[in-house]
Scaffold this active site. Structure first.
Site, PDB file in Angstrom:
ATOM      1  N   HIS A  37       7.928 -29.014  29.555  1.00  0.00           N
ATOM      2  CA  HIS A  37       9.282 -29.233  29.024  1.00  0.00           C
ATOM      3  C   HIS A  37       9.410 -28.637  27.621  1.00  0.00           C
ATOM      4  O   HIS A  37      10.419 -28.027  27.283  1.00  0.00           O
ATOM      5  CB  HIS A  37       9.583 -30.736  28.938  1.00  0.00           C
ATOM      6  CG  HIS A  37       9.626 -31.443  30.259  1.00  0.00           C
ATOM      7  ND1 HIS A  37       8.687 -32.378  30.620  1.00  0.00           N
ATOM      8  CD2 HIS A  37      10.500 -31.375  31.298  1.00  0.00           C
ATOM      9  CE1 HIS A  37       8.984 -32.862  31.820  1.00  0.00           C
ATOM     10  NE2 HIS A  37      10.078 -32.270  32.253  1.00  0.00           N
ATOM     11  N   VAL A 176       3.394 -24.382  32.982  1.00  0.00           N
ATOM     12  CA  VAL A 176       2.349 -24.726  32.013  1.00  0.00           C
ATOM     13  C   VAL A 176       1.325 -25.583  32.757  1.00  0.00           C
ATOM     14  O   VAL A 176       1.689 -26.517  33.483  1.00  0.00           O
ATOM     15  CB  VAL A 176       2.941 -25.481  30.806  1.00  0.00           C
ATOM     16  CG1 VAL A 176       1.843 -25.921  29.852  1.00  0.00           C
ATOM     17  CG2 VAL A 176       3.955 -24.593  30.083  1.00  0.00           C
ATOM     18  N   SER A 185       3.113 -32.178  35.285  1.00  0.00           N
ATOM     19  CA  SER A 185       4.284 -32.791  35.904  1.00  0.00           C
ATOM     20  C   SER A 185       4.383 -34.219  35.398  1.00  0.00           C
ATOM     21  O   SER A 185       3.351 -34.879  35.177  1.00  0.00           O
ATOM     22  CB  SER A 185       4.126 -32.807  37.433  1.00  0.00           C
ATOM     23  OG  SER A 185       5.021 -33.741  38.009  1.00  0.00           O
ATOM     24  N   ARG A 187       5.102 -36.628  37.084  1.00  0.00           N
ATOM     25  CA  ARG A 187       4.565 -37.498  38.137  1.00  0.00           C
ATOM     26  C   ARG A 187       3.036 -37.560  38.120  1.00  0.00           C
ATOM     27  O   ARG A 187       2.466 -38.369  38.862  1.00  0.00           O
ATOM     28  CB  ARG A 187       5.055 -37.039  39.502  1.00  0.00           C
ATOM     29  CG  ARG A 187       6.548 -37.295  39.725  1.00  0.00           C
ATOM     30  CD  ARG A 187       6.950 -36.994  41.167  1.00  0.00           C
ATOM     31  NE  ARG A 187       8.255 -37.513  41.514  1.00  0.00           N
ATOM     32  CZ  ARG A 187       9.373 -36.774  41.570  1.00  0.00           C
ATOM     33  NH1 ARG A 187       9.330 -35.486  41.291  1.00  0.00           N
ATOM     34  NH2 ARG A 187      10.533 -37.323  41.907  1.00  0.00           N
TER      35      ARG A 187
HETATM   36  P1  AMP Z   1      11.776 -32.293  35.436  1.00  0.00           P
HETATM   37  O1  AMP Z   1      11.954 -33.085  34.189  1.00  0.00           O
HETATM   38  O2  AMP Z   1      10.454 -32.512  36.112  1.00  0.00           O
HETATM   39  O3  AMP Z   1      12.951 -32.375  36.369  1.00  0.00           O
HETATM   40  O4  AMP Z   1      11.710 -30.773  34.991  1.00  0.00           O
HETATM   41  C1  AMP Z   1      12.656 -30.234  34.094  1.00  0.00           C
HETATM   42  C2  AMP Z   1      12.387 -28.760  33.966  1.00  0.00           C
HETATM   43  O5  AMP Z   1      11.045 -28.565  33.521  1.00  0.00           O
HETATM   44  C3  AMP Z   1      12.515 -27.992  35.288  1.00  0.00           C
HETATM   45  O6  AMP Z   1      13.144 -26.742  35.059  1.00  0.00           O
HETATM   46  C4  AMP Z   1      11.076 -27.819  35.708  1.00  0.00           C
HETATM   47  O7  AMP Z   1      10.882 -26.680  36.523  1.00  0.00           O
HETATM   48  C5  AMP Z   1      10.394 -27.650  34.373  1.00  0.00           C
HETATM   49  N1  AMP Z   1       8.966 -27.946  34.480  1.00  0.00           N
HETATM   50  C6  AMP Z   1       8.395 -28.992  35.107  1.00  0.00           C
HETATM   51  N2  AMP Z   1       7.040 -28.893  35.053  1.00  0.00           N
HETATM   52  C7  AMP Z   1       6.776 -27.754  34.373  1.00  0.00           C
HETATM   53  C8  AMP Z   1       5.560 -27.094  33.982  1.00  0.00           C
HETATM   54  N3  AMP Z   1       4.375 -27.589  34.283  1.00  0.00           N
HETATM   55  N4  AMP Z   1       5.685 -25.937  33.297  1.00  0.00           N
HETATM   56  C9  AMP Z   1       6.894 -25.437  32.976  1.00  0.00           C
HETATM   57  N5  AMP Z   1       8.062 -26.004  33.317  1.00  0.00           N
HETATM   58  C10 AMP Z   1       8.003 -27.143  34.005  1.00  0.00           C
END
Ligand code: AMP
Length: 282
Positions: A37, A176, A185, A187
């Protein structure tokens, strides 16, 4: 950094910026921030004069029995991180401010949404598209940043933006990862130490397929089975949701790796459903 909870206030603020000739970048998130993020936010910071980060655990993208109620949250920490990454506004609406009780308007890209993750999560991308379109309309963002870890999501959003002539550009950033290759993640906190120890095998399996493809294996079925055999040995705690080879833009199934192709997967490890992907080059 302003914290806004009202869609109306976000809309007014972004309208004022636009009237003053300032462009806005948007980074949609569900919070519980990690380095992935942060990368999106810092990148977004450099793309426009103003940066809006949204933090909204969007109920519309969770199915029955999924983890909406237990999705990890830490608002205080997230506020500090968004501010450190240069956000001008952190938008944290309540669900009832985003969805009226009788909300009935949906945006969908059904041909792409039914593939890959959509097989088990049939309404997921409809929920994603609807909330992202609302965020575009509220923020009037000139550019939005998404992560490639959710490859299908960014592909569907690109299609929505094109199909609806939205005046926004989509930028994507590579996943990342931890030092051992495991994709970050929110999660991941669900994992036990034993599950975490096996988790890097997900990406190692995908890398193995990439290596076989680069050495000349073009048959997607053979590549897929090679990964599944490896996972059976090294990822015994994992339960496969899907492993598929697809066109990176249309997400249609690919049988022969004639051009760069997406290999994407979802694996259940304990309470976590983990997704990852890689590009296979012929
Ligand atoms: P989320 O909060 O999981 O819904 O993710 C928000 C944004 O962060 C989305 O565009 C995801 O694709 C991105 N995102 C989630 N995990 C990663 C990661 N490991 N590396 C880069 N971006 C990520």
């Amino acid at each position: 950094m302003q914290i806004l909870v009202s869609p109306y206030e976000l809309s007014e603020q972004c309208r004022d910026w636009r009237a003053g000739g300032l462009t806005t970048a948007l980074v949609p998130t569900m919070g519980y921030y990690h380095a992935g993020h942060e990368d999106l936010m810092r990148h977004g910071r450099g793309l426009a004069e103003r940066l809006v980060v949204s933090l909204f655990v969007n109920p519309a993208q969770f199915g029955p029995g999924e983890d909406l109620g237990s999705y990890p949250r830490n608002a205080e920490r997230d506020v500090a991180i968004a501010e450190a990454c240069g956000a001008d506004v952190l938008f944290m609406p309540k669900a009832d401010a985003m969805y009226a009780q009788d909300h009935g308007t949906w945006v969908d890209v059904p041909d792409m949404a039914k593939r890959l993750c959509g097989q088990r999560r049939p309404a997921h991308f409809r929920g994603v598209c609807t909330v992202v379109l609302k965020l575009f309309l509220l923020s009037r963002a000139a550019v939005a940043v998404f992560g490639n870890k959710d490859w299908q999501q960014q592909a569907i959003i690109r299609r929505m933006v094109r199909d609806l002539n939205l005046p926004a550009r989509i930028e994507t950033r590579p996943a990342v990862r931890e030092a051992d290759g495991f994709a970050l993640s929110s999660r991941n906190v669900y994992l036990t130490p034993e599950e975490r120890a096996q988790a890097p095998e997900i990406y190692r399996g995908l890398r193995y397929a990439q290596e076989l493809a680069s050495r000349g294996e073009k048959d997607a079925g053979i590549l897929r089975r090679a990964v599944l055999r490896r996972w059976a040995e090294r990822l015994p705690l994992g339960r496969l949701d899907y492993l598929a080879v697809a066109h990176p833009e249309t997400l249609e199934p690919v049988t022969c790796i004639g051009e760069p192709s997406l290999m994407a997967c979802a694996v259940h490890l304990g309470k976590a459903r983990l997704i990852d992907n890689i590009l296979l080059y012929p």
